[in-house]
Design an enzyme around this catalytic site. Structure first.
Site, PDB file in Angstrom:
ATOM      1  CD  GLU A 216      -2.321   0.678   2.221  1.00 35.47           C
ATOM      2  OE1 GLU A 216      -3.863   2.104   2.675  1.00 35.47           O
ATOM      3  OE2 GLU A 216      -3.717  -0.543   3.285  1.00 35.47           O
ATOM      4  CE  LYS A 232     -10.155  -0.585   4.828  1.00 33.96           C
ATOM      5  NZ  LYS A 232      -9.139  -1.422   6.275  1.00 33.96           N
TER       6      LYS A 232
END
Length: 404
Positions: A216, A232
């Site tokens: 990420e 997410k």
């Protein structure tokens, strides 16, 4: 006890996530800044000042990262590693602090400046080549900081808080540790080689090391533009898992909520009207999981310094929740063990770019134990036991790499 085989302080920068290939094995530590929660001063401002004193011009990141000119690195500063713990990020944001870190030897903010010159290498410093090991590696049984039932109960408490209107979403994270003997560096390197790791590397200090295999992007600055890529949404990396994730209204709603949070975070440092979401809910594999990610971009407002930028995005919205400060208060109330090195930031600040990964899929080593964390975002529709299973699925490849 200091971990056996870790690079000494003042070692080379070869393992730092995001370091340019031209600097690996040639950039050596010149200076180091460390800060812990409870120390005086604003950590974001202190980091900016420290880097500026070492000729990394980060007091206006809208301008410092626009030049295509590469400095003469024969004797100049090559760049700096930057680490911010979850607690360090909460301090920068003015959020509530949670439980103490289970790895107190690791500072909450570390900045290490490297010079592209052999002349800064201390006399007699060992190379610590990547293949060097000291003793057989043995990892003991994992000791979780809470039981699956405790984790599920925390999810239920978040759902109750959402129902009361206290928060919209909260990321709940668990921790486990295992004792070890031998040299931890090869195990940490295996973690950095996990498939899908964008931010793969190791940072170490006196008696500690961090191994990161994160997919990420928390913060990337190039040419006056800032990018964050919140992740997410998780499913098995199969055709069925992909279809299920793409079709899930719960996962999409959870994801869009965090994208909106990151849009708001970037708006604090952006030229008005420039915040964009050019890519929404795209699936990308990490190990045996699909992860949903989006791109959120903006043009940085002139005069914005690194400190202001860090305060805007730390800690990352995908590992806190929304609203961020209310989510941090829930996290502090529910999690029995601090997040330590996880859910923070680690990466590289150079003369022409900033690139920090969010420290998910990350482990810490102290003199006796290895520590890992994993969790997930909780919404009103979350199933507690499904959330427990998702956290276990995220932790499994990290644990396997450390054991191998």
């Amino acid at each position: 006890m200091k971990p056996v085989g870790l690079y000494p302080t003042h070692g080379p920068a070869r393992d730092i996530p995001g370091i340019p290939a031209s600097c690996r094995d040639q950039a050596w530590e010149r200076s180091r800044f460390e800060w812990r929660v409870g120390d005086p001063g604003d950590p974001a401002a202190l980091v900016e000042s420290f880097l500026t004193r070492h000729n990394l011009i980060v007091n206006d990141v809208s301008a410092c990262c626009t030049s295509s000119e590469v400095p003469d690195r024969e004797h100049d500063i090559c760049g700096a590693a930057l680490f911010v713990s979850a607690a360090g990020g909460a301090a920068m944001a003015g959020g509530r602090q949670g439980a103490p870190s289970p790895v107190p030897s690791v500072p909450d903010v570390v900045a290490v400046v490297y010079a592209h010159s052999a002349t800064v290498r201390p006399q007699g410093e060992p190379d610590a080549p990547s293949g060097q090991t000291h003793g057989d590696w043995r990892l003991g049984a994992w000791r979780p900081s809470w039981s699956p039932a405790d984790h599920a109960a925390a999810v239920e408490q978040v759902r109750a808080s959402i129902a009361r209107g206290d928060v919209y979403q909260v990321n709940v994270v668990g921790h486990a540790s295992a004792g070890y003997t031998g040299d931890p560096l090869p195990a940490l390197r295996r973690l950095t080689r996990l498939p899908g790791a964008r931010y793969a590397g190791i940072l170490s200090g006196d008696g500690w090391a961090i191994g990161c295999g994160s997919p990420e992007t928390l913060l990337r600055v190039r040419g006056g533009e800032v990018l964050t890529r919140p992740i997410k949404g998780t499913a098995p990396a199969t055709a069925a898992g992909r279809a299920e994730l793409l079709a899930s209204p719960k996962e999409r709603a959870e994801h869009v909520m965090i994208v909106d949070l990151m849009r708001n975070d970037l708006s604090h440092v952006a030229v008005t009207g420039t915040v964009r979401v050019p890519r929404l809910f795209a699936l990308r594999p990490w190990c045996d999981l699909w992860q949903a990610e989006s791109d959120v971009t903006a043009r940085i407002r002139p005069g914005t310094g690194l400190a202001e930028l860090l305060r805007a995005v730390c800690p990352g919205g995908s590992v806190t929740g929304a609203p961020k400060l209310a989510a941090l208060a829930e996290i502090a109330r529910l999690e029995p063990v601090g997040r330590g090195v996880s859910m923070g930031a680690l990466g590289w600040i150079g003369p022409d770019s900033i690139d920090l990964g969010l420290t998910i899929r990350t482990a810490a080593v102290d003199g006796t134990s290895v520590h890992v964390w994993a969790g997930g975002g909780i919404t009103i529709d979350s199933d507690p036991w499904a959330e427990v299973a998702e956290a276990a699925a995220k932790a499994a490849p990290v644990r396997t790499a450390l054991h191998s």
